[in-house]
Design a protein around this motif. Sequence first.
Motif, PDB file in Angstrom:
ATOM      1  N   ASP A  90     -34.426 -33.556 -33.637  1.00 47.47           N
ATOM      2  CA  ASP A  90     -34.143 -32.532 -34.739  1.00 47.47           C
ATOM      3  C   ASP A  90     -35.052 -33.399 -36.061  1.00 47.47           C
ATOM      4  N   THR A  91     -35.692 -34.486 -35.769  1.00 47.43           N
ATOM      5  CA  THR A  91     -36.593 -35.004 -36.978  1.00 47.43           C
ATOM      6  C   THR A  91     -37.683 -34.138 -37.285  1.00 47.43           C
ATOM      7  N   ALA A  92     -37.736 -33.734 -38.533  1.00 48.06           N
ATOM      8  CA  ALA A  92     -38.845 -32.867 -39.059  1.00 48.06           C
ATOM      9  C   ALA A  92     -38.684 -32.457 -40.720  1.00 48.06           C
ATOM     10  N   VAL A  93     -39.503 -32.108 -41.160  1.00 45.84           N
ATOM     11  CA  VAL A  93     -39.358 -31.586 -42.430  1.00 45.84           C
ATOM     12  C   VAL A  93     -38.502 -30.176 -42.543  1.00 45.84           C
ATOM     13  N   TYR A  94     -37.495 -30.151 -43.480  1.00 44.76           N
ATOM     14  CA  TYR A  94     -36.844 -29.163 -43.399  1.00 44.76           C
ATOM     15  C   TYR A  94     -37.107 -27.992 -44.725  1.00 44.76           C
ATOM     16  N   TYR A  95     -37.217 -26.876 -44.372  1.00 43.64           N
ATOM     17  CA  TYR A  95     -37.556 -25.799 -45.667  1.00 43.64           C
ATOM     18  C   TYR A  95     -36.445 -24.799 -45.636  1.00 43.64           C
ATOM     19  N   CYS A  96     -36.210 -24.486 -47.028  1.00 45.88           N
ATOM     20  CA  CYS A  96     -35.321 -23.218 -47.149  1.00 45.88           C
ATOM     21  C   CYS A  96     -36.320 -22.290 -47.653  1.00 45.88           C
ATOM     22  N   ALA A  97     -35.841 -21.006 -47.287  1.00 44.68           N
ATOM     23  CA  ALA A  97     -36.780 -19.856 -47.720  1.00 44.68           C
ATOM     24  C   ALA A  97     -36.013 -18.705 -48.173  1.00 44.68           C
ATOM     25  N   LYS A  98     -36.604 -17.949 -48.973  1.00 39.03           N
ATOM     26  CA  LYS A  98     -35.901 -16.579 -49.283  1.00 39.03           C
ATOM     27  C   LYS A  98     -36.488 -15.492 -48.550  1.00 39.03           C
ATOM     28  N   ASN A  99     -35.628 -14.635 -48.164  1.00 39.39           N
ATOM     29  CA  ASN A  99     -36.086 -13.328 -47.268  1.00 39.39           C
ATOM     30  C   ASN A  99     -36.190 -12.083 -48.289  1.00 39.39           C
ATOM     31  N   GLY A 101     -35.557  -9.442 -47.385  1.00 41.49           N
ATOM     32  CA  GLY A 101     -34.400  -8.379 -47.078  1.00 41.49           C
ATOM     33  C   GLY A 101     -33.014  -8.903 -47.189  1.00 41.49           C
ATOM     34  N   THR A 102     -31.906  -8.087 -46.649  1.00 41.85           N
ATOM     35  CA  THR A 102     -30.753  -8.596 -46.894  1.00 41.85           C
ATOM     36  C   THR A 102     -30.069  -9.251 -45.647  1.00 41.85           C
ATOM     37  N   VAL A 103     -30.511  -9.059 -44.407  1.00 40.39           N
ATOM     38  CA  VAL A 103     -29.873  -9.477 -43.040  1.00 40.39           C
ATOM     39  C   VAL A 103     -30.563 -10.565 -42.940  1.00 40.39           C
ATOM     40  N   PRO A 104     -30.127 -11.418 -41.826  1.00 46.64           N
ATOM     41  CA  PRO A 104     -30.754 -12.661 -41.229  1.00 46.64           C
ATOM     42  C   PRO A 104     -31.917 -12.122 -40.393  1.00 46.64           C
ATOM     43  N   ALA A 105     -33.007 -13.173 -40.617  1.00 44.66           N
ATOM     44  CA  ALA A 105     -34.016 -12.826 -39.851  1.00 44.66           C
ATOM     45  C   ALA A 105     -34.765 -14.001 -39.429  1.00 44.66           C
ATOM     46  N   VAL A 106     -35.390 -14.058 -38.235  1.00 44.33           N
ATOM     47  CA  VAL A 106     -36.107 -15.192 -37.510  1.00 44.33           C
ATOM     48  C   VAL A 106     -37.472 -15.359 -37.884  1.00 44.33           C
ATOM     49  N   GLN A 107     -38.293 -14.191 -38.296  1.00 44.14           N
ATOM     50  CA  GLN A 107     -39.737 -14.238 -38.496  1.00 44.14           C
ATOM     51  C   GLN A 107     -40.099 -14.734 -39.748  1.00 44.14           C
ATOM     52  N   MET A 108     -40.998 -15.756 -39.833  1.00 38.81           N
ATOM     53  CA  MET A 108     -41.606 -16.313 -40.959  1.00 38.81           C
ATOM     54  C   MET A 108     -42.135 -15.411 -41.875  1.00 38.81           C
ATOM     55  N   GLY A 109     -42.731 -14.405 -41.568  1.00 39.96           N
ATOM     56  CA  GLY A 109     -43.534 -13.203 -42.222  1.00 39.96           C
ATOM     57  C   GLY A 109     -42.389 -12.501 -43.143  1.00 39.96           C
ATOM     58  N   THR A 110     -41.266 -12.656 -42.789  1.00 47.30           N
ATOM     59  CA  THR A 110     -40.273 -11.984 -43.554  1.00 47.30           C
ATOM     60  C   THR A 110     -39.817 -12.714 -44.714  1.00 47.30           C
ATOM     61  N   TYR A 111     -40.138 -13.939 -45.087  1.00 48.02           N
ATOM     62  CA  TYR A 111     -39.758 -14.940 -46.065  1.00 48.02           C
ATOM     63  C   TYR A 111     -41.098 -14.922 -47.293  1.00 48.02           C
ATOM     64  N   ASP A 112     -40.525 -14.760 -48.208  1.00 48.44           N
ATOM     65  CA  ASP A 112     -41.801 -14.824 -49.402  1.00 48.44           C
ATOM     66  C   ASP A 112     -41.585 -15.894 -50.379  1.00 48.44           C
ATOM     67  N   TYR A 113     -40.619 -16.787 -50.304  1.00 47.07           N
ATOM     68  CA  TYR A 113     -40.609 -17.806 -51.462  1.00 47.07           C
ATOM     69  C   TYR A 113     -40.124 -19.033 -50.255  1.00 47.07           C
ATOM     70  N   TRP A 114     -40.643 -20.156 -50.568  1.00 52.11           N
ATOM     71  CA  TRP A 114     -40.262 -21.130 -49.805  1.00 52.11           C
ATOM     72  C   TRP A 114     -40.288 -22.579 -50.656  1.00 52.11           C
ATOM     73  N   GLY A 115     -39.325 -23.533 -50.309  1.00 51.69           N
ATOM     74  CA  GLY A 115     -38.908 -24.890 -50.993  1.00 51.69           C
ATOM     75  C   GLY A 115     -40.169 -25.598 -50.588  1.00 51.69           C
ATOM     76  N   GLN A 116     -40.025 -27.041 -51.316  1.00 52.54           N
ATOM     77  CA  GLN A 116     -41.104 -27.748 -51.002  1.00 52.54           C
ATOM     78  C   GLN A 116     -40.857 -28.896 -49.637  1.00 52.54           C
ATOM     79  N   GLY A 117     -39.675 -28.457 -49.249  1.00 51.87           N
ATOM     80  CA  GLY A 117     -39.060 -29.521 -47.988  1.00 51.87           C
ATOM     81  C   GLY A 117     -38.574 -30.504 -48.248  1.00 51.87           C
ATOM     82  N   THR A 118     -37.634 -31.136 -47.099  1.00 51.69           N
ATOM     83  CA  THR A 118     -36.954 -32.442 -47.293  1.00 51.69           C
ATOM     84  C   THR A 118     -37.222 -33.060 -46.003  1.00 51.69           C
ATOM     85  N   GLN A 119     -37.221 -34.303 -46.005  1.00 50.87           N
ATOM     86  CA  GLN A 119     -37.460 -35.000 -44.716  1.00 50.87           C
ATOM     87  C   GLN A 119     -36.262 -35.405 -44.005  1.00 50.87           C
TER      88      GLN A 119
END
Length: 124
Positions: A90-99, A101-119
């Motif tokens: 599970d070691t990684a940089v974790y990023y949150c992102a805003k989609n 749309g309104t429903v859960p989504a797997v595809q990265m291309g459906t997210y338009d804003y990203w955080g800077q990440g946390t290790q």
Amino acid sequence: QVQLVESGGGLVQAGGSLRLSCAASGRTFSSYAMGWFRQAPGKEREFVASINRLGSMTVYSGSVKGRFTITRDNAENTVYLQMNSLKPEDTAVYYCAKNTGTVPAVQMGTYDYWGQGTQVTVSS
């Protein structure tokens, strides 16, 4: 414009737990689904979990299902990722992102804003 700021990462032993937070700016947080992704060294960014705008529907990757829980607090403009039974993989940089749309989504291309990440580092 939306700003996302992650926090809560760190070093933990295998089997331990961490809770990541992602604070979002703006007044439209509750209008969109949110997601968590991660990227390990030398690997591509991958989907971890996503939640719909109301917090009533969630989707998880197979590698974290049953161990991680995504939730959100729309009053606080924050999305969380509770991570239990952590493994070295599970070691990684974790990023949150805003989609977009309104429903859960797997595809990265459906997210338009990203955080800077946390290790997140899990030791064996």
